[in-house]
Enzyme design. Structure first.
Site, short mmCIF file in Angstrom:
data_model
loop_
_atom_site.label_atom_id
_atom_site.label_comp_id
_atom_site.label_asym_id
_atom_site.label_seq_id
_atom_site.Cartn_x
_atom_site.Cartn_y
_atom_site.Cartn_z
N ASP A 1 -37.72 42.82 91.85
CA ASP A 1 -36.50 42.17 92.29
C ASP A 1 -36.78 40.71 92.67
O ASP A 1 -37.33 39.97 91.86
CB ASP A 1 -35.89 42.99 93.44
N HIS B 1 -32.94 51.13 90.05
CA HIS B 1 -33.52 49.80 90.28
C HIS B 1 -34.84 49.86 91.03
O HIS B 1 -35.73 49.03 90.80
CB HIS B 1 -32.51 48.96 91.07
#
Length: 302
Positions: free
Chosen positions: A110, A280
């Site tokens: 991320d 994610h």
């Protein structure tokens, strides 16, 4: 925040002095140095299921990004300079130097992955290898911001709004927001993939108004300076020269915008990659598969 040292068996804690403030890190294992970086809205704790496995082969440094977790919060400016990925990368290079590592491997998830690929573009001589988890380059995200994707990653625009708009709105119910964000990006759509102690760590960090401001500054930098830095590189044809691994969640964020490996081939000279059966948060949703992929990549001869 709770210490959670038991989530990192065999690791010690370090407060690393840099010219921009201290970086907090957990350090464990022996072997070639490997720096791990987290993303939003998390802290270094998100690596707790993967770092001990990597420490069997490497000296692992699990750091809080500047301004996040327990790391110091550099004072920002109108250009959000300390929270550009370029500035964050420079501070983390300095932290690694303080630990005696001028040359190292790097993996980021991320926002940490954005710091990681920027470091590889700006200072490739520092890296042996690079891995990025569930992202596309910042420039690519903004260029691909169609209706569907804008709805999926609305926070990119929301958090980048001028202060104190997002800060004040987030302050209305920060616990709800951080838990909703975590849940919405998982494959299951809930918090079941996370260790409750880790969720509490993220919650406490996000409850701090100054930390929330830092996170907004991170996204403001992403919308302006980081985008421009990427634009300069892509228009000049600059590519990441070190061996690179791109991993993404089969139900994650990156794959919903494009085929990640195809995109990264525009940005890197030597890139391989594959999806992980995850949302994610690969290191928490699919730690065994993620650790195996990272060990295989970082252990292979260049």
């Amino acid at each position: 925040m709770p210490d959670l040292a038991d989530l990192f068996p065999g690791f010690g804690s370090e407060w690393i002095n840099t010219s921009s403030g201290r970086i907090f890190a957990r350090v464990g294992g022996d072997g070639p140095p490997l720096l791990l970086l987290h993303g939003f809205p998390q802290t270094h704790v998100m690596w707790h299921r993967v770092a001990p496995k990597l420490a069997e082969r490497f000296k692992v440094i699990v750091a809080d990004l500047p301004g996040y977790g327990w790391s110091d919060m550099p004072e920002s400016d109108e250009q959000h300079t300390p929270y550009t990925k370029r500035a964050m990368a420079k501070q983390l290079i300095e932290a690694m130097e303080q630990l005696g590592h001028v040359h190292f491997a790097l993996a980021g998830h991320d926002r940490g992955a954005r710091v990681s690929y920027r470091l590889a573009l700006d200072s490739p001589g520092r890296l042996s290898k690079l891995a990025v988890l569930d992202i596309l380059p910042t420039y690519e995200y903004w260029q691909r911001m169609n209706r569907a994707y804008a709805l999926k990653i609305y926070h990119w625009s929301f958090l980048a709004q001028p202060a104190p708009l997002p800060e004040n709105l987030l302050g209305g119910d920060p616990d709800f927001y951080v838990k909703a964000k975590l849940a919405s990006w998982t494959r299951a759509g809930d918090l079941s993939a996370f260790d409750p102690r880790a969720v509490e760590h993220y919650r406490i960090a996000f409850a701090d108004p100054m930390r929330r401001h830092v996170m907004c500054e991170d996204y403001r930098a992403g919308a302006y300076a980081d985008f421009e830095h990427d634009k300069i590189d892509v228009e000049a044809g600059n590519k990441i020269p070190v061996p690179m691994l791109a991993l993404w969640g089969a139900s994650g964020i990156a794959q919903s915008a494009a085929t990640p490996l195809d995109v990264w081939r525009k940005w890197a000279s030597d890139v391989q990659g594959a999806p992980i059966e995850s949302g994610h948060f690969l290191p928490e949703e699919a730690p065994d598969q993620t650790a195996e992929a990272l060990v295989r990549f970082f252990s292979a001869a260049p």
